[in-house]
Design a protein around this motif. Sequence first.
Motif, PDB file in Angstrom:
ATOM      1  N   GLY A 122      13.250  41.761  21.189  1.00 46.53           N
ATOM      2  CA  GLY A 122      14.678  42.007  21.303  1.00 46.53           C
ATOM      3  C   GLY A 122      15.352  42.372  19.992  1.00 46.53           C
ATOM      4  N   LEU A 123      14.612  43.018  19.083  1.00 46.85           N
ATOM      5  CA  LEU A 123      15.141  43.372  17.766  1.00 46.85           C
ATOM      6  C   LEU A 123      15.096  44.886  17.596  1.00 46.85           C
ATOM      7  N   PRO A 124      16.198  45.549  17.321  1.00 47.74           N
ATOM      8  CA  PRO A 124      16.157  47.004  17.148  1.00 47.74           C
ATOM      9  C   PRO A 124      15.426  47.382  15.861  1.00 47.74           C
ATOM     10  N   PRO A 125      14.542  48.368  15.906  1.00 44.40           N
ATOM     11  CA  PRO A 125      13.811  48.752  14.699  1.00 44.40           C
ATOM     12  C   PRO A 125      14.608  49.705  13.822  1.00 44.40           C
ATOM     13  N   TRP A 126      14.282  49.681  12.544  1.00 48.66           N
ATOM     14  CA  TRP A 126      14.802  50.695  11.642  1.00 48.66           C
ATOM     15  C   TRP A 126      14.175  52.048  11.968  1.00 48.66           C
ATOM     16  N   ARG A 127      14.972  53.109  11.845  1.00 47.78           N
ATOM     17  CA  ARG A 127      14.436  54.466  11.970  1.00 47.78           C
ATOM     18  C   ARG A 127      13.788  54.863  10.654  1.00 47.78           C
ATOM     19  N   PRO A 128      12.514  55.195  10.659  1.00 46.25           N
ATOM     20  CA  PRO A 128      11.878  55.577   9.393  1.00 46.25           C
ATOM     21  C   PRO A 128      12.498  56.817   8.768  1.00 46.25           C
ATOM     22  N   ASP A 129      12.942  57.774   9.597  1.00 44.27           N
ATOM     23  CA  ASP A 129      13.557  58.982   9.050  1.00 44.27           C
ATOM     24  C   ASP A 129      14.897  58.678   8.399  1.00 44.27           C
ATOM     25  N   ALA A 130      15.654  57.748   8.993  1.00 49.28           N
ATOM     26  CA  ALA A 130      16.954  57.387   8.415  1.00 49.28           C
ATOM     27  C   ALA A 130      16.776  56.637   7.099  1.00 49.28           C
ATOM     28  N   LEU A 131      15.775  55.778   7.026  1.00 46.44           N
ATOM     29  CA  LEU A 131      15.499  55.078   5.772  1.00 46.44           C
ATOM     30  C   LEU A 131      15.167  56.069   4.666  1.00 46.44           C
ATOM     31  N   ALA A 132      14.279  57.015   4.966  1.00 42.05           N
ATOM     32  CA  ALA A 132      13.887  57.995   3.954  1.00 42.05           C
ATOM     33  C   ALA A 132      15.070  58.839   3.507  1.00 42.05           C
ATOM     34  N   ALA A 133      15.894  59.270   4.474  1.00 44.46           N
ATOM     35  CA  ALA A 133      17.053  60.103   4.138  1.00 44.46           C
ATOM     36  C   ALA A 133      18.044  59.367   3.256  1.00 44.46           C
ATOM     37  N   ALA A 134      18.127  58.047   3.401  1.00 42.86           N
ATOM     38  CA  ALA A 134      19.048  57.236   2.602  1.00 42.86           C
ATOM     39  C   ALA A 134      18.413  56.729   1.319  1.00 42.86           C
ATOM     40  N   GLY A 135      17.226  57.220   0.980  1.00 37.26           N
ATOM     41  CA  GLY A 135      16.550  56.720  -0.211  1.00 37.26           C
ATOM     42  C   GLY A 135      16.212  55.241  -0.098  1.00 37.26           C
ATOM     43  N   TYR A 136      16.055  54.776   1.143  1.00 37.38           N
ATOM     44  CA  TYR A 136      15.722  53.372   1.445  1.00 37.38           C
ATOM     45  C   TYR A 136      16.809  52.404   0.971  1.00 37.38           C
ATOM     46  N   ALA A 137      18.043  52.890   0.886  1.00 33.22           N
ATOM     47  CA  ALA A 137      19.144  52.049   0.412  1.00 33.22           C
ATOM     48  C   ALA A 137      19.345  50.793   1.256  1.00 33.22           C
ATOM     49  N   PRO A 138      19.329  50.853   2.602  1.00 34.86           N
ATOM     50  CA  PRO A 138      19.498  49.608   3.366  1.00 34.86           C
ATOM     51  C   PRO A 138      18.422  48.579   3.056  1.00 34.86           C
ATOM     52  N   TYR A 139      17.199  49.033   2.929  1.00 33.36           N
ATOM     53  CA  TYR A 139      16.060  48.160   2.630  1.00 33.36           C
ATOM     54  C   TYR A 139      16.156  47.615   1.211  1.00 33.36           C
ATOM     55  N   ARG A 140      16.531  48.474   0.264  1.00 32.94           N
ATOM     56  CA  ARG A 140      16.670  48.030  -1.121  1.00 32.94           C
ATOM     57  C   ARG A 140      17.744  46.969  -1.259  1.00 32.94           C
ATOM     58  N   GLY A 141      18.885  47.200  -0.611  1.00 32.56           N
ATOM     59  CA  GLY A 141      19.975  46.231  -0.704  1.00 32.56           C
ATOM     60  C   GLY A 141      19.606  44.898  -0.095  1.00 32.56           C
ATOM     61  N   LEU A 142      18.895  44.939   1.016  1.00 32.45           N
ATOM     62  CA  LEU A 142      18.451  43.718   1.673  1.00 32.45           C
ATOM     63  C   LEU A 142      17.527  42.922   0.762  1.00 32.45           C
ATOM     64  N   LEU A 143      16.517  43.581   0.196  1.00 29.68           N
ATOM     65  CA  LEU A 143      15.574  42.874  -0.673  1.00 29.68           C
ATOM     66  C   LEU A 143      16.263  42.322  -1.920  1.00 29.68           C
ATOM     67  N   ARG A 144      17.130  43.118  -2.492  1.00 25.99           N
ATOM     68  CA  ARG A 144      17.798  42.665  -3.724  1.00 25.99           C
ATOM     69  C   ARG A 144      18.615  41.409  -3.474  1.00 25.99           C
ATOM     70  N   GLU A 145      19.267  41.354  -2.316  1.00 23.17           N
ATOM     71  CA  GLU A 145      20.091  40.185  -2.005  1.00 23.17           C
ATOM     72  C   GLU A 145      19.223  38.950  -1.786  1.00 23.17           C
TER      73      GLU A 145
END
Length: 710
Positions: free
Chosen positions: A416-439
């Motif tokens: 029941g968890l929506p997945p990240w779109r790999p294409d959207a992550l790449a297009a954003a320079g992985y910003a959502p993932y980077r911000g999550l890890l940094r926090e």
Amino acid sequence: MTLARLAARHGVATAHSPSEGVTVPVPDATVVAVLAALGVDAASPEAVAAALDAAERADRERLLPPTLVLHREEDGAGGTVRPPLDLPPGTRLRVTTEDGEIVDGGDWSGLPLGVHTVGAEAPDGRAATGTLIVSPARVPGPGRRAYGLLVQLYSLLSTRSWGMGDLGDLRELATWAGRTHGAGFVQVNPLHAGVPGAPGDPSPYRPSSRRFPDPVHLRIEEIPEYALVGPERREELDRILAEAAELRERVLGKGALIDRDAVWEAKRRALELVLGAVEPGPGRRADFHDFLAERGSALEDHATYQALAERHGHHWRSWPEELRTPRAAESAVRADPALAARVDFHCRLAWLTDRQLADAAAAAREAGMEVGIVHDLAVGVHPEGSDAWARQEAFAAGMSVGAPPDAFNSRGQDWGLPPWRPDALAAAGYAPYRGLLRELLRHAGALRIDHVMGLFRLWWVPEGREPTEGTYVRYDAEAMLAVLVLEAHRAGALVIGEDLGTVEPGVREELARRGVFGTSVLWFERDWAGTGRPLPAGEWRAECVATATTHDLPSTAARLSGEHVGLRHRLGLLAGDLERERAADAAETAEWLGLFERTGLLPEGPGDEEAEIRAVHRFLLATPARMVGVWLPDAVGDRRPQNLPGTWDEYPNWRLPLAGPDGQPLTLEQLAASPRAHSLLRELRARTEGREPSDRAGDARTAPPGARPV
């Protein structure tokens, strides 16, 4: 075949192998649905042909991929850029580093670590920009071998808790474990923000936001403004404290389950009273403003979601149209002073929680812990939560993460968890993932990543379909790992991957190459390629956390006694005959106990539960594992699992307090006074330090006044 080619270009599998030599095709309808979630129309043969032609044309015309990766080798030299650049002759390159430095040309060997912008200009006039991630080769490793405690924080109540464990309890546990028993780390469950509203989901692995912590973990009395509440509000505050004491007594003395919703209701009222009655001083106010500036729009969006959910419920897809995206909701906040005040309130809660997390981390370091606090990153978020609302473009609509059928679950799983779109992550320079890890890494000595295989691929299940009708979608593991290694390096933190279950070939090897530790659980470590018998201690891997159990598995006492089989039978979870399952389980346990006896780790012989649990941990310490984890309930003989997969209301998942063998809840103070816990931890410390444990009796000096030994 054309559909398969199109799917392959987007990382969508058209078949999977549940076991060696077995290949299962994915239904075409699943492939079409998954491609649609990635923005690709494959609903007809004509649409497939057009999409494939468009993709191939885009490849020919594209100068740069959206994200590139450069690993900094161990000696500091630049490595190979991935994906490799194939540029027309005469193309000019320019890199703008994250610090604003300009580097012209294609020699990137001297680039600093970080996330940079690269631009390309071709002789024919084409231009493109992309993100360049320069990361170290490996995650930092521990300085020396360490053992530590694994605990579900909500389950560990002290005599000061408000019905569930909190960050004050975490600080006390880390200080006691480090100073008294030489523990090198404390690993906790995800402390992510839960979905607001009641009844809430008690699972810490289905949060509203993974980026921000949940203020339900606050120790209210340790907020500096709490002590400044004047007499005109003190009576009201005292009434809330009395309610909190009753919540604690219900759990510890009356056998009630942990009620997260009730705890939050009491804490919310107390926080509104304290923050509404006392203005922070200039220094505290400046600290808060710095916190707001550092977190930026991500925090603003999270706090806005929290405020809107109070008014409209957390199902944001049913909110008024003008509130369904963060940017649209901004004007509503500006136009409504009451709503703006609630946004500010939730920003302050994030700040207060962050500061108490920092206090716990500092206490762990001051107690001499080699690693410190190990935080946990859940595999995904609730589809109606804060992250899904704030980052809608990054998630695949109509999809859910799960697992394919395997030997343990023939129907597969839908989490029941929506997945990240790999294409959207790449297009954003992985910003959502980077911000999550940094926090998450701000106050972590290490980060555990649940289902770390998700950095490589995830099983997507289209909405309305069974988990058996899902398929794997591949992510750019090179980029995902580069971001992870970079952020861990910057934080000086270790990374632990939960790599249990179905793991495709090569994944564990690649994680090890990048310095990511694995997770090895005693009962699963067998010579699967040979005899099938328990794997001797010397053959275990070194780069892992070795442990006897996890939050999803039976406690060691329940495993040794076979009680977990009876529990699963009562709940209808056994696939086979009860007596046959009991016999198989007893034979498996006897194999391990026999190994312990033969290797001198169980000189007392089988039959004494405490001795057998000590033998289990002696064995773990006999392996080369650099980190050894002790499930805290094992230290006091708790017999109940914290979570029983496959159940919902049938079992009180995520709501049980720490308890002794008799099922009676134990406080943190009673844990610290427990001769049983002390005996185990004393031995762990001695063996970790390379010496034989002494025969000294329980350390009564560490017990708080009035604590009851258990």
